[in-house]
Scaffold this motif. Structure first.
Motif, PDB file in Angstrom:
ATOM      1  N   VAL A  69       0.827  -1.329   0.072  1.00 41.92           N
ATOM      2  CA  VAL A  69      -0.047   0.015  -0.079  1.00 41.92           C
ATOM      3  C   VAL A  69       0.875   1.371  -0.027  1.00 41.92           C
ATOM      4  CG1 VAL A  69      -1.698   1.421   1.317  1.00 41.92           C
ATOM      5  CG2 VAL A  69      -1.845  -1.032   0.856  1.00 41.92           C
ATOM      6  N   GLY A  70       0.479   2.015  -0.933  1.00 39.11           N
ATOM      7  CA  GLY A  70       1.345   3.210  -1.059  1.00 39.11           C
ATOM      8  C   GLY A  70       2.841   3.187  -1.743  1.00 39.11           C
ATOM      9  N   LYS A  90       7.470 -12.651  -4.010  1.00 43.05           N
ATOM     10  CA  LYS A  90       6.561 -11.536  -4.456  1.00 43.05           C
ATOM     11  C   LYS A  90       7.189 -10.200  -3.873  1.00 43.05           C
ATOM     12  CE  LYS A  90       1.981 -13.806  -4.268  1.00 43.05           C
ATOM     13  NZ  LYS A  90       2.515 -15.324  -4.039  1.00 43.05           N
ATOM     14  N   THR A  91       7.008  -9.004  -4.658  1.00 44.82           N
ATOM     15  CA  THR A  91       7.866  -7.687  -4.388  1.00 44.82           C
ATOM     16  C   THR A  91       6.653  -6.678  -4.712  1.00 44.82           C
ATOM     17  OG1 THR A  91       8.855  -7.698  -6.480  1.00 44.82           O
ATOM     18  CG2 THR A  91      10.266  -8.525  -4.828  1.00 44.82           C
ATOM     19  N   CYS A  92       7.000  -5.549  -4.079  1.00 44.84           N
ATOM     20  CA  CYS A  92       6.431  -4.439  -4.500  1.00 44.84           C
ATOM     21  C   CYS A  92       6.978  -3.570  -5.529  1.00 44.84           C
ATOM     22  CB  CYS A  92       6.096  -3.343  -3.298  1.00 44.84           C
ATOM     23  SG  CYS A  92       5.329  -4.354  -1.982  1.00 44.84           S
ATOM     24  N   ASN A  93       6.221  -3.232  -6.611  1.00 44.81           N
ATOM     25  CA  ASN A  93       6.690  -2.474  -8.062  1.00 44.81           C
ATOM     26  C   ASN A  93       5.832  -1.089  -7.820  1.00 44.81           C
ATOM     27  OD1 ASN A  93       8.676  -4.596  -8.507  1.00 44.81           O
ATOM     28  ND2 ASN A  93       7.629  -5.251  -9.994  1.00 44.81           N
ATOM     29  N   PRO A  94       6.666  -0.185  -8.226  1.00 42.47           N
ATOM     30  CA  PRO A  94       5.887   1.163  -8.403  1.00 42.47           C
ATOM     31  C   PRO A  94       5.103   1.006  -9.673  1.00 42.47           C
ATOM     32  CG  PRO A  94       8.208   1.468  -8.820  1.00 42.47           C
ATOM     33  CD  PRO A  94       7.970  -0.135  -8.400  1.00 42.47           C
ATOM     34  N   THR A  95       4.007   1.664  -9.441  1.00 47.70           N
ATOM     35  CA  THR A  95       3.198   1.920 -10.576  1.00 47.70           C
ATOM     36  C   THR A  95       3.584   2.924 -11.748  1.00 47.70           C
ATOM     37  OG1 THR A  95       1.574   3.098  -9.429  1.00 47.70           O
ATOM     38  CG2 THR A  95       1.148   0.800  -9.437  1.00 47.70           C
ATOM     39  N   THR A  96       3.141   2.598 -12.946  1.00 48.46           N
ATOM     40  CA  THR A  96       3.711   3.842 -14.075  1.00 48.46           C
ATOM     41  C   THR A  96       2.668   4.718 -14.088  1.00 48.46           C
ATOM     42  OG1 THR A  96       2.511   2.297 -15.576  1.00 48.46           O
ATOM     43  CG2 THR A  96       4.723   1.786 -15.445  1.00 48.46           C
ATOM     44  N   ASN A 103      -4.603   3.898 -10.740  1.00 49.08           N
ATOM     45  CA  ASN A 103      -5.097   4.619  -9.504  1.00 49.08           C
ATOM     46  C   ASN A 103      -4.341   4.307  -8.428  1.00 49.08           C
ATOM     47  OD1 ASN A 103      -6.851   6.263 -11.130  1.00 49.08           O
ATOM     48  ND2 ASN A 103      -8.243   4.487 -11.154  1.00 49.08           N
ATOM     49  N   GLN A 104      -3.433   3.295  -8.351  1.00 51.08           N
ATOM     50  CA  GLN A 104      -3.007   2.708  -7.064  1.00 51.08           C
ATOM     51  C   GLN A 104      -2.120   3.581  -6.440  1.00 51.08           C
ATOM     52  OE1 GLN A 104      -1.563  -1.334  -7.636  1.00 51.08           O
ATOM     53  NE2 GLN A 104      -3.419  -2.123  -7.347  1.00 51.08           N
TER      54      GLN A 104
END
Length: 104
Positions: A69-70, A90-96, A103-104
């Protein structure tokens, strides 16, 4: 008052980052990596770069999307372990800002 809130927020962020366990993925088996991630909810894995042998890479492995989240969306990646050169985590990837994750 705003300075106090900002300092408190930075303190919480710093303590969360410091509390996250860090491990050399190549000194663990894939099962050990998954067990540690499940136990703590997240961890930082470090391993040598494939392109540049003297550079270390870091991945923040997580158990679920709530840990992202965030920080973007959850994605699958691989890290080298002692028994599997492509252990899936599993990892967190920044959205483009484009596509379904905009919208995340």
């Amino acid at each position: 008052m705003k300075k106090i809130i900002l300092i408190a927020a930075l303190g919480l962020f710093a303590s969360n980052a410091m509390a996250m366990s860090r491990h050399n993925s190549q000194s663990m088996t894939c099962t050990q990596v998954h067990d540690e991630i499940a136990k703590d909810g997240m961890m930082v894995l470090r391993y040598p770069s494939k392109q540049k042998s003297d550079m270390m890479m870091y991945s923040r492995a997580v158990t679920n999307s709530m840990s992202c989240v965030g920080m973007g969306g959850m994605a699958n990646t691989t890290v080298p372990t002692s028994d599997d050169p492509k252990c899936r985590v599993k990892t967190c990837n920044p959205t483009t800002g484009k596509g379904p994750n905009k919208n995340q």
